[in-house]
Design an enzyme around this catalytic site. Structure first.
Site, mmCIF file in Angstrom:
data_model
loop_
_atom_site.group_PDB
_atom_site.id
_atom_site.type_symbol
_atom_site.label_atom_id
_atom_site.label_comp_id
_atom_site.label_asym_id
_atom_site.label_seq_id
_atom_site.Cartn_x
_atom_site.Cartn_y
_atom_site.Cartn_z
ATOM 1 N N GLU A 1 -14.529 5.688 -0.408
ATOM 2 C CA GLU A 1 -13.750 4.491 -0.058
ATOM 3 C C GLU A 1 -12.442 4.873 0.630
ATOM 4 O O GLU A 1 -12.033 4.249 1.609
ATOM 5 C CB GLU A 1 -13.474 3.659 -1.308
ATOM 6 C CG GLU A 1 -14.711 3.041 -1.943
ATOM 7 C CD GLU A 1 -15.482 4.032 -2.800
ATOM 8 O OE1 GLU A 1 -15.001 5.191 -2.955
ATOM 9 O OE2 GLU A 1 -16.551 3.667 -3.297
ATOM 10 N N HIS B 1 -3.227 3.006 9.095
ATOM 11 C CA HIS B 1 -3.949 3.787 8.097
ATOM 12 C C HIS B 1 -3.903 5.287 8.383
ATOM 13 O O HIS B 1 -4.772 6.045 7.977
ATOM 14 C CB HIS B 1 -5.383 3.299 7.935
ATOM 15 C CG HIS B 1 -5.466 1.878 7.447
ATOM 16 N ND1 HIS B 1 -4.888 1.473 6.265
ATOM 17 C CD2 HIS B 1 -6.020 0.782 8.001
ATOM 18 C CE1 HIS B 1 -5.107 0.166 6.101
ATOM 19 N NE2 HIS B 1 -5.785 -0.272 7.138
#
Length: 711
Positions: free
Chosen positions: A571, A666
């Protein structure tokens, strides 16, 4: 949440008013009735209580529907309209979405028309500003090109010691002196690189020159020698910078690395010494051979004359070359540099590096006065004392030598102390008058000459207390002639190890009252193996930039990958794209975190959802010994302060509202860039709400809902 809360309160108040109004009507009627009529009315009301409850319920629903329509048509659209109107200051291209009642939609359209007109004017002004900025940038580029071509390292600082400008050579030089770490940057303190006492002393000397000249035009400059981290030795020259009223408000430092010169001179001295001794031994053998040849007269006359002439000519030529080279070396050494201010402790450190060798242990005694300054030729003085130490070790058999430095009256006493039998006065005088280069009879540099050049005297104490022998040089100290009018303040931060986002140990009343526009910031972000710091997730990337004078300095960045001890979840890889292969061989968190701590020193930390990142850093305190105690601002909480009626406060949503392009999301550095640009937009919106100081921002953020989240 807030809209629903207001709706409930409003509905309750309206219903209570209606109930009170009906009760008042019945009370007014009952006042004109007899007792029997009141009893009859009470019985009728009780008999039809179910009907009254139903009517009250219907009234509640009717009020609810009406109030909801009022909120939907007016209250909520107007609240959002107010927030959108404030957004226009930060993002002129923003347009408000018409919603709510017809007159509210009309008002929105009118405001959008005004916003379009405002944007046209704004774009026109921005175009003119861009033209001015380009002209300014050209001037700055010319200055940068000029500084880049300079052979010296240059630092420009304000009176508080904050770096305003530096060239590439300065960055490279000071990186070398700090283990390769980016030790300088705009807005950072020069005292993190050069000791504050050295800077203060030089400023005081310049101010004394300024008072002494009393309006003269002679250049004001002060030089000193400093020892930086990792033994780097630099020669610095300081020139003052004055404001429009000729008050001292900054300085320019030029730095020259003389470490290699000192080391090269030491190596050359040893080489010349060795070559000289070997050559003289060879010459002695040659002369012996000449004498042997001359002893045997039976050698043929031609051969004897040939060999004798060659040997004699070569030996004389070699002697002349050696003496000429030694004389030239001493001449160069004598004019190596002028007398310059140097802190006595730095001179002792230089002597320890220059003299120390396996056969002679050299130490610094307990009498070194760290506040004492000298005006010296550091090169010549160290060479002279190194020669004296060599004589002590070679001829007197001294194995341990100690240096001391202290003030006595108006003089500075530099002492050499050793144990052993006292030297004869004749031996000491021979050493003092001998050329520092062995065998160079006409050398211009002797220990006595060096002492005389410094205006000093030498005293020999053969019977000092404790059985130690002392050789003392009495030199003139270099003293500041006047106190500096503008005090320099540089307080270190206290280190604590407790974690609190709003009540930081480094918080102070002074920094609390600082304007947000005047503070320096470190905007940072982390990428992690997961979202549970307490469950063992680790930091795998730290990215950060600095904000100085309202500008995001993207060229002064911190970007590190970190190899974790654990594994990455699928994840987390899907979010940040960092894989095990990318982290293999990267430094550990114990290496990276102290570097980041130095990068963020003396700034306010800024992050989005800062409680998450700070929790990771807090957990690492015990392992790394690094604590981040400075104040922290969170763009997530500040967004709630600015836009309390907006439901979404993610970094993407905030950036979209403020017109900030989202690039590099990110990744730690990419998120830090976006967060920094968002924060700069927010400071103007906070000012619209009267939030202008750090204390205002912290207290407003502490009152928001998200401030109660704990990880």
């Amino acid at each position: 949440m807030i809209a629903k809360h207001r709706f409930g309160v409003g509905l309750t108040l309206l219903f209570a008013v209606q109930v009170l109004l009906v009760a008042a009507i019945f009370l007014a009627f009952s006042l004109d009735m007899t007792q029997a009529q009141r009893e009859l009315l009470r019985e009728m009301l009780l008999q039809r209580s179910a009907l009254w409850v139903a009517l009250a319920t219907l009234l509640l629903f009717a009020l609810g529907f009406g109030l909801k329509a009022l909120f939907k048509g007016y209250f909520t659209p107007i609240a959002r309209l107010s927030e959108d109107a404030v957004l226009l200051a930060a993002n002129p291209g923003h347009r408000m979405t018409p919603q709510g009642a017809r007159n509210v939609r009309v008002l929105t359209e009118k405001l959008n028309a005004l916003a379009a007109a405002h944007q046209t004017l704004h774009d026109d002004v921005q175009e003119k500003v861009e033209l001015a900025n380009r002209a300014l940038a050209e001037e700055k580029n010319r200055l940068a090109a000029l500084m880049a071509e300079l052979a010296l390292s240059v630092l420009v600082c304000n009176i508080e010691g904050h770096i305003l400008l530096y060239n590439t050579r300065a960055r490279r030089l000071l990186q070398t002196g700090h283990g390769g770490f980016e030790s300088i940057g705009l807005g950072r303190s020069v005292f993190g690189v050069i000791d504050r006492g050295l800077i203060l002393h030089a400023l005081e000397q310049i101010q004394h020159q300024l008072h002494k000249q009393a309006g003269g035009t002679a250049p004001l400059v002060c030089g000193f020698v400093a020892t930086l981290a990792e033994g780097l030795i630099v020669r610095a020259h300081m020139a003052p910078v004055f404001d429009s009223v000729h008050a001292l408000n900054g300085f320019v430092l030029t730095l020259e690395d003389i470490t290699r010169n000192v080391e090269a001179d030491s190596r050359r001295d040893a080489l010349v010494q060795s070559v000289t001794q070997d050559a003289r031994a060879t010459l002695a053998n040659i002369r012996a051979a000449v004498e042997a040849i001359q002893t045997y007269p039976d050698m043929s006359g031609a051969k004897r004359t040939q060999f004798t002439g060659i040997i004699d000519e070569e030996s004389k030529r070699l002697v002349c070359q050696i003496d000429r080279a030694a004389h030239q070396r001493d001449t160069d050494m004598d004019g190596h540099q002028e007398l310059e201010d140097m802190r006595g402790a730095d001179l002792i450190a230089l002597l320890l590096r220059r003299i120390g060798n396996p056969s002679l242990r050299v130490t610094s005694g307990n009498t070194v006065d760290a506040t004492l300054w000298l005006k010296v030729d550091s090169y010549a003085l160290t060479q002279a004392l190194a020669y004296l130490a060599q004589c002590l070790a070679g001829e007197a058999g001294v194995t341990e030598l100690s240096f001391g430095l202290y003030r006595d009256g108006g003089l500075a006493h530099l002492e050499l102390t050793w144990s052993g039998a006292p030297l004869s006065v004749d031996t000491l005088r021979r050493w003092e008058n001998a050329p520092l280069q062995s065998g160079a009879a006409d050398s211009v540099l002797t220990l006595n000459a060096v002492i005389a050049r410094h205006g000093g005297e030498a005293v020999y104490c053969p019977n000092s207390s404790g059985g130690a022998v002392r050789y003392r040089l009495m030199l003139r100290p270099s003293e500041p002639q006047s106190a500096l009018d503008v005090p320099l303040t540089h307080e270190g931060r206290p280190e604590f190890y407790d974690f609190d986002l709003f009540h930081r140990p480094g918080q102070s009343a002074e920094i609390d009252q600082s304007l947000l526009s005047q503070l320096s910031y470190t905007v940072f972000d982390t990428e992690t193996t997961g979202l549970q710091p307490a469950a063992g997730d680790e930091i795998i990337s730290i990215g950060a930039l600095r904000i100085v004078n309202g500008r995001l300095l993207q060229h002064e960045s911190f970007d590190r990958l970190i190899e974790p001890r654990g594994t990455l979840s699928a994840e987390s890889i899907a979010i940040h794209g960092i894989t095990h292969a990318m982290l293999r061989g990267q430094p550990s968190i114990e290496t990276v975190l102290p570097q980041f701590h130095r990068f963020a020193a003396d700034t306010v930390l800024v992050a989005h959802n800062a409680a998450f990142d700070m929790r990771f850093l807090q957990i690492l305190e015990a392992k790394t010994g690094v604590a981040f105690t400075q104040p922290v601002l969170d763009t997530l909480l500040l967004s709630q302060v600015i836009h309390p009626n907006q439901a979404e406060h993610s970094l993407e949503a905030i950036a979209g509202r403020l017109g900030v392009p989202i690039l590099g999301r990110h990744t730690a550095l990419g998120d830090a860039i976006v967060t920094g640009e968002v924060f700069l937009k927010m400071t103007r919106l906070l000012a619209e709400k009267g939030i202008v100081t750090l204390k205002d921002a912290r207290e407003a953020a502490e009152q928001t809902l998200y401030a109660r989240i704990r990880y």
